[in-house]
Design an enzyme around this catalytic site. Structure first.
Site, short mmCIF file in Angstrom:
data_model
loop_
_atom_site.label_atom_id
_atom_site.label_comp_id
_atom_site.label_asym_id
_atom_site.label_seq_id
_atom_site.Cartn_x
_atom_site.Cartn_y
_atom_site.Cartn_z
N VAL A 8 -4.17 1.75 0.94
CA VAL A 8 -3.22 1.64 2.05
C VAL A 8 -3.22 0.25 2.69
O VAL A 8 -2.35 -0.04 3.51
CB VAL A 8 -3.48 2.70 3.14
CG1 VAL A 8 -3.25 4.09 2.60
CG2 VAL A 8 -4.88 2.55 3.73
N TYR A 9 -4.18 -0.60 2.36
CA TYR A 9 -4.21 -1.93 2.96
C TYR A 9 -3.03 -2.74 2.44
O TYR A 9 -2.96 -3.08 1.25
CB TYR A 9 -5.51 -2.66 2.64
CG TYR A 9 -6.77 -2.09 3.27
CD1 TYR A 9 -6.71 -1.03 4.18
CD2 TYR A 9 -8.02 -2.60 2.96
CE1 TYR A 9 -7.86 -0.51 4.74
CE2 TYR A 9 -9.18 -2.10 3.52
CZ TYR A 9 -9.10 -1.05 4.41
OH TYR A 9 -10.25 -0.53 4.97
N SER A 10 -2.12 -3.06 3.34
CA SER A 10 -0.92 -3.82 2.99
C SER A 10 -0.18 -3.20 1.81
O SER A 10 0.32 -3.90 0.93
CB SER A 10 -1.26 -5.29 2.71
OG SER A 10 -1.63 -5.95 3.90
N PHE A 11 -0.13 -1.86 1.80
CA PHE A 11 0.63 -1.12 0.77
C PHE A 11 0.21 -1.49 -0.64
O PHE A 11 1.04 -1.63 -1.54
CB PHE A 11 2.13 -1.36 0.96
CG PHE A 11 2.62 -1.10 2.36
CD1 PHE A 11 2.69 0.19 2.86
CD2 PHE A 11 2.99 -2.15 3.19
CE1 PHE A 11 3.12 0.43 4.15
CE2 PHE A 11 3.42 -1.92 4.48
CZ PHE A 11 3.49 -0.62 4.97
#
Length: 362
Positions: A79-82
């Site tokens: 989920v970090y920066s998609f």
């Protein structure tokens, strides 16, 4: 532990500035007491844009500094920066995969679709394959569930992780942000069915937030689960830039991210910072270094995940190792950051009989 930058690390060991390594829980995996988080990589989306926008070149520079200081564990999540953080990390370590340990997480929603959240068998297999592709690797050293999924049976989760371990795609498994009963039930079922045990719990823990200590720390001690600490500076509150009566400094990410992070009582925060200021004057160490060093002395802590927007910030955080606070300084920090325990733990804190049966972790 020597990697391709072993000469540099060896020199630091001789000079007394080596990185300390600890077992991750009761596993056989050795990890550095400091690891580098990649929340600042990518800068996509409102939350992560406020954290940083490190590109591949910037990430490679930070990783070079980390490895030179003996830090070989890098933590990320889908989920970090998609997904961009995983992609950037994978590109930045290209050619030196065997020199590093990769930790990633999955389970939080990555989209609005029914198959884009949780830890079902289908989602976990897809998530691991996606992470391997973005990281440009054939295995993940530590794979952690980013959150508990109440909709999926625990045995389904554990059996899927077992299959992924047997396939060689992941080597160790852990969790993040679990409650005590969720973690203990999972460990109990893993033992019952012979599935891999969780060896790590990635948790929020700081001088400004000590809730981890009441239930999760004793559980970690009893079951051999090592803590990997996220946000050791209290969601950016213990950087040394916040002072009583001054308000949030310009440029602080708290202007846009405070509501997304753990709450902190302002008065208690100011008292903690004032003691950190005193100890900073006594030791010549920066406030973030003191806050991180305090964590390194806490029970169950295997590694503290530090983040950095630039090389200077990273070097400062790496200065948290190689020295120790005195017992008196630790006691002052313990006292000023203490909070009343929730039920039923307040009895262990306040009543002699309960405390005798349940001594504080050491």
């Amino acid at each position: 532990m020597i990697n391709t930058n072993g000469i540099v690390v060896l020199l630091k060991m001789i000079m007394g500035e080596s990185m300390e390594y600890r077992r991750l829980g009761s596993s056989g995996l050795s990890v550095p007491v400091l690891s580098l988080g990649t929340g600042t990589f990518g800068g996509r989306g409102k939350l992560f844009e406020a954290w940083g926008n490190t590109d591949v070149a910037g990430a490679r520079a930070l990783i070079d500094i980390s490895i030179d200081h003996g830090v070989n564990l890098f933590d990320t999540a889908d989920v970090y920066s998609f997904g961009a953080a995983e992609e950037i990390l994978g590109a930045a370590i290209k050619g030196r995969r065997d020199d590093v340990l990769l930790s990633t997480k999955a389970g939080l929603p990555t989209g609005d679709g029914p198959s884009e959240a949780g830890t079902s068998r289908s989602r976990l297999i897809t998530a691991v394959d996606g992470a391997l592709r973005r990281l440009q690797t054939d295995r993940i050293d530590l794979f952690q569930l980013h959150a508990y999924d109440a909709a999926t049976p625990i045995v389904e989760v554990l059996s899927t992780l077992d299959e992924l371990v047997r396939a060689g795609k992941i080597r160790y498994v852990g969790v993040s942000n679990f409650s005590g009963w969720q973690l203990m039930k999972s460990v109990g079922l893993a033992d019952t069915y012979g599935f891999p045990r969780y060896v790590s719990h990635q948790v929020y823990y700081s001088l400004a937030g000590r809730g981890y200590e009441w239930e999760l720390m004793p559980l970690g001690l009893a079951e051999g689960i090592g803590a990997m600490v996220w946000s050791p500076l209290g969601w950016g509150r213990l950087t040394g830039r916040i002072r009583r009566g001054s308000g949030l400094p310009a440029g602080s990410r708290l202007h846009t991210t405070a509501d997304a992070g753990p709450p902190v009582d302002d008065e208690r925060l100011y008292r903690i910072i004032e003691v950190l200021d005193e100890i900073s004057a006594e030791t010549g160490r920066a406030i973030p270094q003191i806050a991180i060093n305090w964590l390194l002395g806490r029970p169950t802590v295997s590694s503290v995940i530090v983040g950095a927007r630039d090389a200077d910030q990273l070097r400062q955080n790496l200065g948290a190792v190689g020295w120790r606070l005195t017992d008196e300084q630790v006691a002052r920090l313990d006292a000023v950051s203490a909070t009343d325990a929730p039920y039923p733990y307040f009895a262990y804190q306040r009543q002699q009989g309960f405390a005798r049966l349940n001594p504080a972790p050491v």
